[in-house]
Scaffold this motif. Structure first.
Motif, PDB file in Angstrom:
ATOM      1  N   GLY A   1      18.893   2.878  10.570  1.00  0.00           N
ATOM      2  CA  GLY A   1      18.207   3.251   9.354  1.00  0.00           C
ATOM      3  C   GLY A   1      17.198   4.354   9.615  1.00  0.00           C
ATOM      4  O   GLY A   1      17.059   4.843  10.739  1.00  0.00           O
ATOM      5  N   ALA A   2      16.527   4.757   8.541  1.00  0.00           N
ATOM      6  CA  ALA A   2      15.490   5.780   8.669  1.00  0.00           C
ATOM      7  C   ALA A   2      14.391   5.273   9.591  1.00  0.00           C
ATOM      8  O   ALA A   2      14.165   4.070   9.720  1.00  0.00           O
ATOM      9  CB  ALA A   2      14.926   6.103   7.291  1.00  0.00           C
ATOM     10  N   ASP A   3      13.710   6.205  10.225  1.00  0.00           N
ATOM     11  CA  ASP A   3      12.645   5.852  11.170  1.00  0.00           C
ATOM     12  C   ASP A   3      11.363   5.569  10.396  1.00  0.00           C
ATOM     13  O   ASP A   3      10.371   6.281  10.510  1.00  0.00           O
ATOM     14  CB  ASP A   3      12.454   7.010  12.157  1.00  0.00           C
ATOM     15  CG  ASP A   3      11.441   6.668  13.233  1.00  0.00           C
ATOM     16  OD1 ASP A   3      11.183   5.466  13.452  1.00  0.00           O
ATOM     17  OD2 ASP A   3      10.895   7.602  13.843  1.00  0.00           O
ATOM     18  N   LEU A   4      11.406   4.520   9.592  1.00  0.00           N
ATOM     19  CA  LEU A   4      10.264   4.203   8.736  1.00  0.00           C
ATOM     20  C   LEU A   4       9.187   3.438   9.494  1.00  0.00           C
ATOM     21  O   LEU A   4       9.488   2.660  10.402  1.00  0.00           O
ATOM     22  CB  LEU A   4      10.729   3.324   7.567  1.00  0.00           C
ATOM     23  CG  LEU A   4      11.597   3.992   6.509  1.00  0.00           C
ATOM     24  CD1 LEU A   4      12.271   2.925   5.654  1.00  0.00           C
ATOM     25  CD2 LEU A   4      10.753   4.917   5.650  1.00  0.00           C
ATOM     26  N   ASP A   5       7.953   3.675   9.100  1.00  0.00           N
ATOM     27  CA  ASP A   5       6.863   2.825   9.569  1.00  0.00           C
ATOM     28  C   ASP A   5       6.861   1.589   8.665  1.00  0.00           C
ATOM     29  O   ASP A   5       6.260   1.583   7.590  1.00  0.00           O
ATOM     30  CB  ASP A   5       5.537   3.587   9.470  1.00  0.00           C
ATOM     31  CG  ASP A   5       4.353   2.704   9.813  1.00  0.00           C
ATOM     32  OD1 ASP A   5       4.549   1.500  10.074  1.00  0.00           O
ATOM     33  OD2 ASP A   5       3.228   3.229   9.801  1.00  0.00           O
ATOM     34  N   MET A   6       7.590   0.563   9.092  1.00  0.00           N
ATOM     35  CA  MET A   6       7.812  -0.579   8.201  1.00  0.00           C
ATOM     36  C   MET A   6       6.529  -1.344   7.905  1.00  0.00           C
ATOM     37  O   MET A   6       6.415  -1.970   6.865  1.00  0.00           O
ATOM     38  CB  MET A   6       8.872  -1.509   8.801  1.00  0.00           C
ATOM     39  CG  MET A   6      10.296  -0.980   8.666  1.00  0.00           C
ATOM     40  SD  MET A   6      10.787  -0.641   6.955  1.00  0.00           S
ATOM     41  CE  MET A   6      10.988  -2.312   6.315  1.00  0.00           C
ATOM     42  N   ASP A   7       5.576  -1.292   8.822  1.00  0.00           N
ATOM     43  CA  ASP A   7       4.306  -1.964   8.530  1.00  0.00           C
ATOM     44  C   ASP A   7       3.656  -1.354   7.290  1.00  0.00           C
ATOM     45  O   ASP A   7       3.148  -2.072   6.423  1.00  0.00           O
ATOM     46  CB  ASP A   7       3.361  -1.851   9.735  1.00  0.00           C
ATOM     47  CG  ASP A   7       3.449  -3.091  10.611  1.00  0.00           C
ATOM     48  OD1 ASP A   7       4.514  -3.742  10.575  1.00  0.00           O
ATOM     49  OD2 ASP A   7       2.461  -3.409  11.286  1.00  0.00           O
ATOM     50  N   SER A   8       3.693  -0.031   7.207  1.00  0.00           N
ATOM     51  CA  SER A   8       3.111   0.638   6.042  1.00  0.00           C
ATOM     52  C   SER A   8       3.908   0.312   4.780  1.00  0.00           C
ATOM     53  O   SER A   8       3.339   0.102   3.710  1.00  0.00           O
ATOM     54  CB  SER A   8       3.084   2.151   6.247  1.00  0.00           C
ATOM     55  OG  SER A   8       2.280   2.473   7.349  1.00  0.00           O
ATOM     56  N   VAL A   9       5.228   0.269   4.924  1.00  0.00           N
ATOM     57  CA  VAL A   9       6.083  -0.028   3.768  1.00  0.00           C
ATOM     58  C   VAL A   9       5.791  -1.443   3.255  1.00  0.00           C
ATOM     59  O   VAL A   9       5.650  -1.679   2.055  1.00  0.00           O
ATOM     60  CB  VAL A   9       7.568   0.130   4.143  1.00  0.00           C
ATOM     61  CG1 VAL A   9       8.471  -0.345   3.014  1.00  0.00           C
ATOM     62  CG2 VAL A   9       7.870   1.574   4.511  1.00  0.00           C
ATOM     63  N   LEU A  10       5.698  -2.386   4.193  1.00  0.00           N
ATOM     64  CA  LEU A  10       5.451  -3.777   3.783  1.00  0.00           C
ATOM     65  C   LEU A  10       4.077  -3.909   3.136  1.00  0.00           C
ATOM     66  O   LEU A  10       3.918  -4.599   2.125  1.00  0.00           O
ATOM     67  CB  LEU A  10       5.570  -4.708   4.995  1.00  0.00           C
ATOM     68  CG  LEU A  10       6.985  -4.841   5.587  1.00  0.00           C
ATOM     69  CD1 LEU A  10       6.971  -5.658   6.867  1.00  0.00           C
ATOM     70  CD2 LEU A  10       7.936  -5.476   4.581  1.00  0.00           C
ATOM     71  N   LYS A  11       3.103  -3.218   3.705  1.00  0.00           N
ATOM     72  CA  LYS A  11       1.760  -3.300   3.116  1.00  0.00           C
ATOM     73  C   LYS A  11       1.760  -2.724   1.705  1.00  0.00           C
ATOM     74  O   LYS A  11       1.133  -3.276   0.794  1.00  0.00           O
ATOM     75  CB  LYS A  11       0.759  -2.542   3.992  1.00  0.00           C
ATOM     76  CG  LYS A  11       0.240  -3.414   5.132  1.00  0.00           C
ATOM     77  CD  LYS A  11      -0.645  -2.622   6.081  1.00  0.00           C
ATOM     78  CE  LYS A  11      -0.748  -3.358   7.410  1.00  0.00           C
ATOM     79  NZ  LYS A  11      -1.249  -2.504   8.485  1.00  0.00           N
ATOM     80  N   ALA A  12       2.460  -1.601   1.530  1.00  0.00           N
ATOM     81  CA  ALA A  12       2.525  -0.991   0.204  1.00  0.00           C
ATOM     82  C   ALA A  12       3.213  -1.937  -0.782  1.00  0.00           C
ATOM     83  O   ALA A  12       2.794  -2.058  -1.937  1.00  0.00           O
ATOM     84  CB  ALA A  12       3.277   0.339   0.285  1.00  0.00           C
ATOM     85  N   ALA A  13       4.248  -2.613  -0.319  1.00  0.00           N
ATOM     86  CA  ALA A  13       4.950  -3.550  -1.204  1.00  0.00           C
ATOM     87  C   ALA A  13       4.029  -4.699  -1.587  1.00  0.00           C
ATOM     88  O   ALA A  13       3.997  -5.129  -2.746  1.00  0.00           O
ATOM     89  CB  ALA A  13       6.215  -4.069  -0.523  1.00  0.00           C
ATOM     90  N   ALA A  14       3.267  -5.182  -0.618  1.00  0.00           N
ATOM     91  CA  ALA A  14       2.354  -6.290  -0.903  1.00  0.00           C
ATOM     92  C   ALA A  14       1.286  -5.854  -1.911  1.00  0.00           C
ATOM     93  O   ALA A  14       0.903  -6.624  -2.789  1.00  0.00           O
ATOM     94  CB  ALA A  14       1.702  -6.779   0.397  1.00  0.00           C
ATOM     95  N   GLU A  15       0.852  -4.606  -1.798  1.00  0.00           N
ATOM     96  CA  GLU A  15      -0.193  -4.116  -2.702  1.00  0.00           C
ATOM     97  C   GLU A  15       0.325  -3.864  -4.107  1.00  0.00           C
ATOM     98  O   GLU A  15      -0.341  -4.172  -5.096  1.00  0.00           O
ATOM     99  CB  GLU A  15      -0.795  -2.811  -2.139  1.00  0.00           C
ATOM    100  CG  GLU A  15      -1.769  -3.044  -1.001  1.00  0.00           C
ATOM    101  CD  GLU A  15      -2.042  -1.766  -0.206  1.00  0.00           C
ATOM    102  OE1 GLU A  15      -2.475  -1.889   0.944  1.00  0.00           O
ATOM    103  OE2 GLU A  15      -1.806  -0.660  -0.757  1.00  0.00           O
ATOM    104  N   THR A  16       1.528  -3.292  -4.193  1.00  0.00           N
ATOM    105  CA  THR A  16       2.039  -2.903  -5.508  1.00  0.00           C
ATOM    106  C   THR A  16       2.801  -4.033  -6.193  1.00  0.00           C
ATOM    107  O   THR A  16       3.051  -3.969  -7.395  1.00  0.00           O
ATOM    108  CB  THR A  16       2.996  -1.698  -5.393  1.00  0.00           C
ATOM    109  OG1 THR A  16       4.080  -2.069  -4.525  1.00  0.00           O
ATOM    110  CG2 THR A  16       2.295  -0.488  -4.824  1.00  0.00           C
ATOM    111  N   GLY A  17       3.176  -5.055  -5.423  1.00  0.00           N
ATOM    112  CA  GLY A  17       3.930  -6.162  -6.010  1.00  0.00           C
ATOM    113  C   GLY A  17       5.384  -5.826  -6.256  1.00  0.00           C
ATOM    114  O   GLY A  17       6.116  -6.567  -6.920  1.00  0.00           O
ATOM    115  N   ILE A  18       5.833  -4.720  -5.698  1.00  0.00           N
ATOM    116  CA  ILE A  18       7.211  -4.288  -5.850  1.00  0.00           C
ATOM    117  C   ILE A  18       8.118  -5.241  -5.045  1.00  0.00           C
ATOM    118  O   ILE A  18       7.678  -5.822  -4.063  1.00  0.00           O
ATOM    119  CB  ILE A  18       7.299  -2.838  -5.313  1.00  0.00           C
ATOM    120  CG1 ILE A  18       8.329  -2.014  -6.054  1.00  0.00           C
ATOM    121  CG2 ILE A  18       7.575  -2.803  -3.831  1.00  0.00           C
ATOM    122  CD1 ILE A  18       8.176  -0.528  -5.747  1.00  0.00           C
TER     123      ILE A  18
END
Length: 582
Positions: A486-503
């Motif tokens: 997969g893409a070389d994502l910073d998954m920690d940042s992605v997960l945090k953003a999801a937790a914040e936005t409720g997405i």
DNA sequence: GCCGTTTTCGGCCCGACTGTTTTCAGTCG
């Protein structure tokens, strides 16, 4: 945390420690030291969060299998990007020797032998030595061993990667069904990593129950799909199919079904842990029985009885990875894992409006036949030209058709209009906000430019997630099994953003994707992020692929309450409506 | 090298199968 961190990832670290373990084992180091490195490596690979952050928090010793020595090595790796110990070991044992361990029947002892006595340091050198007949005559090696090694190397070349679940599953089910029809067979099941629903498997494991195992294994060895028999004993037959898949079959009498099914299901790590527990109770657990403290051998015809004998409730196969499930079972805290029957909605599907193969009505009827209450048609957006993405005016015409189909099908199923919108290169979506606001479901997905640098692609995804109209991030990493990462994502940042936005984050059930994977899905669920299990169906029978997504979710310990498609219809629709309004 | 409601030192799972052996070592799951 910023997205810029170019530090070593969990899987980088796991690879380093796995290689160290292999090198030490070839070197002849104490096996328990080797196992310690291997355990630490597995632990790092299975860590939901980023080991780098654990290090920053000074909590490395909280990671199972990481003690003082390995914590110091991690510290050195994070500080300097290098590891002196690793480099020293590599000067002692050529790192290319590790490749030899992939050859069947070549383990650390033989690798060391070939290195020491025949000067072999790599796989090509091993092949050359075998062809020239230089291996026979070495201690314990005859002509047969040499031929086996050559055959093993050939097989490796043919089969470059592990087999995806979506390929192995139907093949294994077909073989199991065939076994069940043999005379004398009382039961037959798929076991091993397939039963645990791993996303890729190395081989197929099958278990059969028959009072007289011999004729069953005879018949199996002569199955039309079998290419060659690799091994055959009294209780086990191992073959390679003509398509190069390896299959192992255990056949035991029905009264031993429980132990053999447990044994063949694994994982190895789970079974080791189980045997340790058994040993504490002075019990000796094997593949066919448990020997009691008084020496009496007891058989178990049910798996649950085996677990009960060790003082545990039955543990679902998907959890059996020694990731804490035994501790949870001991504490009576096994989660009630999600099941296919819990899902009432399919929220990611395609129709002939974009690259699907069936009409909206056909998809809706197929969903209804599978007892779903809701289906969202989420065709591709305009920028994905190869998939005939919809223009804005197409969306308006599609709404008319959905309304018409809805009227025809009545209350039996609710059809939602959605989109799987491209996340463009700058992180914006493919339609303006006022169009997104009119859609019932908005999935945002990455399909293009997946090789952007970590910081760039992470920020691109984060920007899309900040759009309040987005409900779900589709197949978040974009990986394709078995080979495209997969893409070389910073998954920690992605997960945090999801937790914040409720997405919600998707667990895409398509066997080539299974994305999020079990590790990130578990981490997401622990962070309270809603998940959505979807098939990405392009035709009616794709809806049945949902079982693979449910498998990932179960491997991630996920309960129905953590999955939006398992919520009651009203709660799901309210959640979607609330998000759309932002 | 890790780990501890019997332990901070002494443990760390178990058996099947193969090939090379006259009783076992290596590999595998």
């Amino acid at each position: 945390m910023s997205a810029q961190g170019e530090h070593l990832s969990n899987s980088d670290l796991a690879k380093i420690f796995h290689t160290i373990a292999d090198l030490l084992e070839i070197k002849g180091e104490n096996i328990y030291k080797v196992l310690a490195y291997r355990r630490a490596a597995d632990s790092l690979a299975n860590l939901g969060g980023d080991a780098y952050e654990v290090w920053q928090a000074g909590e490395l010793n909280q990671i199972p299998g990481v003690g003082k020595a390995i914590a110091e090595k991690l510290d050195e790796l994070f500080r300097t990007g290098r590891l002196g110990f690793y480099e020293k070991v590599k000067t002692e044992v050529p790192v290319s020797l590790v490749d030899l361990l992939q050859v069947p029947d070549v383990g650390p002892k033989k690798a060391a032998l070939f290195w020491g006595k025949a000067g072999v340091t790599s796989l090509p050198e091993l092949e050359a030595a075998a062809r020239e007949g230089k291996l026979r005559g070495l201690p314990g090696i005859g002509e047969k061993s040499e031929a086996k090694i050559l055959a093993g190397i050939e097989a490796l070349k043919r089969r470059s990667t592990r087999t995806p679940l979506g390929v192995a599953w139907p093949a294994a089910q077909e073989l199991a069904a065939w076994l069940r029809n043999l005379p004398g067979v009382k039961a037959a099941e798929v076991a091993g990593s397939l039963r645990r629903m791993r996303s890729t498997v190395g081989d197929i494991d099958l278990v059969a129950a028959a009072a007289d195992p011999k004729p069953v294994m005879e018949a199996f060895a002569h199955h039309s799909k079998v290419g060659q028999v690799l091994a055959s004993g009294e209780a086990k037959t191992s073959v390679e199919l003509k398509n190069t898949l390896r299959v192992q079959l255990w056949v035991h009498p029905p009264e031993q079904w429980g132990t053999v099914l447990q044994y063949a299901t694994g994982s190895k790590e789970h079974s080791v842990h189980l045997r340790e527990l058994a040993q504490d109770k002075k019990l000796s657990l094997s593949d066919h029985s448990i020997i009691q403290p008084d020496g009496q051998e007891v058989f178990y015809s049910e798996e649950a009885e085996v677990y009960a004998a060790i003082g545990l409730p039955w543990i679902p196969p998907e959890m059996r990875e020694d990731r804490g499930e035994i501790q949870a079972a001991l504490a009576g805290k096994l989660p009630r894992l999600i099941e296919r029957g819990d899902l009432i909605a399919e929220l990611h599907s395609h129709s002939t409006w974009s690259d699907g193969h069936s009409s909206i009505q056909a998809m809706a009827e197929a969903a209804r036949e599978r007892s779903l209450k809701v289906i969202a048609i989420t065709d591709h957006s305009v920028s994905l030209g190869v998939a005939r993405g919809l223009k804005i005016e197409d969306l308006q015409r599609q709404r008319v058709e959905i309304d018409a189909v809805q009227a025809k099908l009545g209350d039996s199923i609710r059809i939602l209009q959605g989109t799987e919108s491209e996340i463009l290169a700058d992180g914006s979506l493919d339609y303006p906000d006022e169009i997104l606001a009119k859609l019932d479901v908005v999935i945002a997905s990455l399909h293009s430019s997946l090789r952007q640098p970590r910081a760039v692609i992470t920020e691109r995804l984060l920007r899309a997630m900040r759009n309040p109209h987005v409900d779900i991030v589709g197949h978040p990493t974009g990986r394709l099994l078995p080979d495209r990462e997969g893409a070389d994502l910073d998954m920690d940042s992605v997960l945090k953003a999801a937790a914040e936005t409720g997405i919600a984050l998707e667990i895409n059930a398509f066997p080539e994707r299974l994305d999020l994977d079990d590790i990130y899905a578990r981490r997401a669920a622990e962070m309270g992020i809603p998940l959505s299990i979807n098939t990405d169906a392009h035709q009616p029978d794709h809806l049945d692929l949902v079982q693979f997504g449910v498998g990932v979710a179960r491997r991630a310990w996920i309960t129905p309450d953590q999955v939006i498609n398992a919520w009651p219809t009203k709660r799901l629709l309210d959640w979607l409506k609330h998000r759309t309004k932002g």
